[in-house]
Design an enzyme around this catalytic site. Structure first.
Site, short mmCIF file in Angstrom:
data_model
loop_
_atom_site.label_atom_id
_atom_site.label_comp_id
_atom_site.label_asym_id
_atom_site.label_seq_id
_atom_site.Cartn_x
_atom_site.Cartn_y
_atom_site.Cartn_z
N ALA A 229 -0.42 4.41 4.38
CA ALA A 229 -1.69 3.69 4.26
C ALA A 229 -2.00 2.86 5.52
O ALA A 229 -3.13 2.43 5.72
CB ALA A 229 -1.68 2.78 3.03
N GLY A 230 -0.98 2.61 6.33
CA GLY A 230 -1.23 1.87 7.57
C GLY A 230 -0.55 0.52 7.67
O GLY A 230 -0.86 -0.28 8.57
N LYS A 231 0.41 0.26 6.81
CA LYS A 231 1.08 -1.05 6.80
C LYS A 231 1.80 -1.33 8.12
O LYS A 231 1.61 -2.38 8.72
CB LYS A 231 2.09 -1.12 5.63
CG LYS A 231 1.44 -0.90 4.26
CD LYS A 231 2.47 -0.89 3.15
CE LYS A 231 3.53 0.20 3.24
NZ LYS A 231 3.02 1.58 3.15
N SER A 232 2.61 -0.38 8.57
CA SER A 232 3.36 -0.58 9.83
C SER A 232 2.42 -0.70 11.02
O SER A 232 2.60 -1.57 11.88
CB SER A 232 4.31 0.59 10.10
OG SER A 232 5.23 0.70 9.08
N GLY B 248 0.84 -1.20 0.00
CA GLY B 248 0.00 0.00 0.00
C GLY B 248 0.87 1.24 0.00
O GLY B 248 2.09 1.17 0.24
N LEU B 249 0.24 2.38 -0.26
CA LEU B 249 0.95 3.65 -0.32
C LEU B 249 1.60 3.98 1.02
O LEU B 249 1.21 3.45 2.07
CB LEU B 249 -0.05 4.77 -0.66
CG LEU B 249 -0.72 4.70 -2.04
CD1 LEU B 249 -1.85 5.75 -2.13
CD2 LEU B 249 0.30 4.93 -3.14
N SER B 250 2.56 4.87 0.99
CA SER B 250 3.16 5.37 2.22
C SER B 250 2.05 6.00 3.07
O SER B 250 1.21 6.75 2.55
CB SER B 250 4.21 6.43 1.88
OG SER B 250 4.70 7.02 3.06
N SER C 96 6.08 -1.98 -1.56
CA SER C 96 6.07 -2.99 -2.63
C SER C 96 5.11 -2.61 -3.76
O SER C 96 4.07 -3.25 -3.96
CB SER C 96 5.77 -4.40 -2.08
OG SER C 96 4.86 -4.43 -1.02
P1 ADP Z 1 2.69 2.97 6.39
O1 ADP Z 1 3.45 1.95 7.20
O2 ADP Z 1 1.76 2.34 5.40
O3 ADP Z 1 3.58 4.00 5.78
P2 ADP Z 1 1.82 3.95 8.97
O4 ADP Z 1 1.31 2.71 9.63
O5 ADP Z 1 3.19 4.43 9.32
O6 ADP Z 1 1.70 3.75 7.38
O7 ADP Z 1 0.81 5.17 9.21
C1 ADP Z 1 -0.59 5.00 9.07
C2 ADP Z 1 -1.32 6.08 9.89
O8 ADP Z 1 -2.70 5.98 9.63
C3 ADP Z 1 -1.13 5.92 11.38
O9 ADP Z 1 -1.02 7.19 11.96
C4 ADP Z 1 -2.44 5.21 11.80
O10 ADP Z 1 -2.80 5.49 13.14
C5 ADP Z 1 -3.44 5.82 10.84
N1 ADP Z 1 -4.62 4.98 10.55
C6 ADP Z 1 -5.91 5.40 10.58
N2 ADP Z 1 -6.78 4.40 10.27
C7 ADP Z 1 -6.00 3.31 10.04
C8 ADP Z 1 -6.30 1.95 9.69
N3 ADP Z 1 -7.56 1.52 9.49
N4 ADP Z 1 -5.28 1.08 9.55
C9 ADP Z 1 -4.00 1.51 9.73
N5 ADP Z 1 -3.63 2.79 10.07
C10 ADP Z 1 -4.63 3.67 10.21
#
Ligand code: ADP
Length: 185
Positions: free
Chosen positions: A13-16, A9-11, A84
């Site tokens: 997007a919530g992956k971590s 997913g996009l930066s 990815s």
């Molecule tokens: P990534 O790893 O994809 O770059 P992060 O996990 O670092 O993204 O950041 C995602 C942000 O979005 C966090 O601040 C998280 O709290 C917020 N968020 C809101 N809703 C969701 C959701 N349903 N799943 C994951 N993160 C979410």
């Protein structure tokens, strides 16, 4: 049973976030052998020195896939959280895995992640201060056959986490939790 849980997913997007929340939930369900390969962390260790060209992105993903495979074939659940962006690279990792490969698409729209802008990177990418930024000035190929899709732009973290756990249950990779006494009427 071990498996690879591969987030894409996009930066922002919530992956971590989901890798951590799912990892916590799995540990609470008794999964003790589990590792998270976080995209940012990998780039400071096994992929240090790689940039964001097509070739370097591919190398990064294949390295993460390699480590995830080693873990999974030795009984450890491997959860990866890297953008990815290319279908070809994800599919290559999938094809090479002997353990079940579960792709999870964190499907937040560009509008949603840019609005959230957790790391302040979209502002810079739109201003042209960062080049090759996925979704802005570099491709993101959304998966068409992800086993699990979470709408992270609209769902809460708890909702997306539950969806992933239910997906893993449906695939027969984890057992459904036994009802606790508090859950009974
Ligand atoms: P990534 O790893 O994809 O770059 P992060 O996990 O670092 O993204 O950041 C995602 C942000 O979005 C966090 O601040 C998280 O709290 C917020 N968020 C809101 N809703 C969701 C959701 N349903 N799943 C994951 N993160 C979410």
């Amino acid at each position: 049973m071990s498996f690879i849980l591969w987030f894409t997913g996009l930066s922002g997007a919530g992956k971590s976030t989901l890798a951590q929340s799912v990892s916590k939930a799995l540990r609470e369900r008794g999964v003790t052998r589990l590792e998270v390969l976080d995209g940012d962390e990998v780039r400071t260790h096994i992929s240090a020195g790689l940039g964001f060209s097509r070739e370097d992105r591919r190398t990064n993903i294949l390295r993460i896939g390699y480590v995830a495979r080693l873990l999974a074939r030795n009984g450890t659940v491997a959860i990866t959280a890297a953008i990815s962006p290319y279908t070809e690279d994800r599919d290559e990792v999938r094809a090479a895995s002997t353990a079940p490969f579960v792709e999870v698409f964190a499907a937040a729209s560009l509008d949603a992640v840019a609005e959230r802008d957790v790391k302040g990177l979209y502002k810079k990418a739109f201003a042209g201060e960062i080049t090759n930024f996925t979704g802005v000035s570099d491709p993101y190929e959304a998966p068409s056959k992800a086993e699990i899709v979470v709408d992270t732009g609209v769902e809460t973290v708890a909702e997306s986490t539950q969806k992933i756990l239910r997906g893993l249950e449906a695939l027969g990779l984890i057992a459904a939790p036994r009802a606790t006494s508090e859950a009974r009427p």
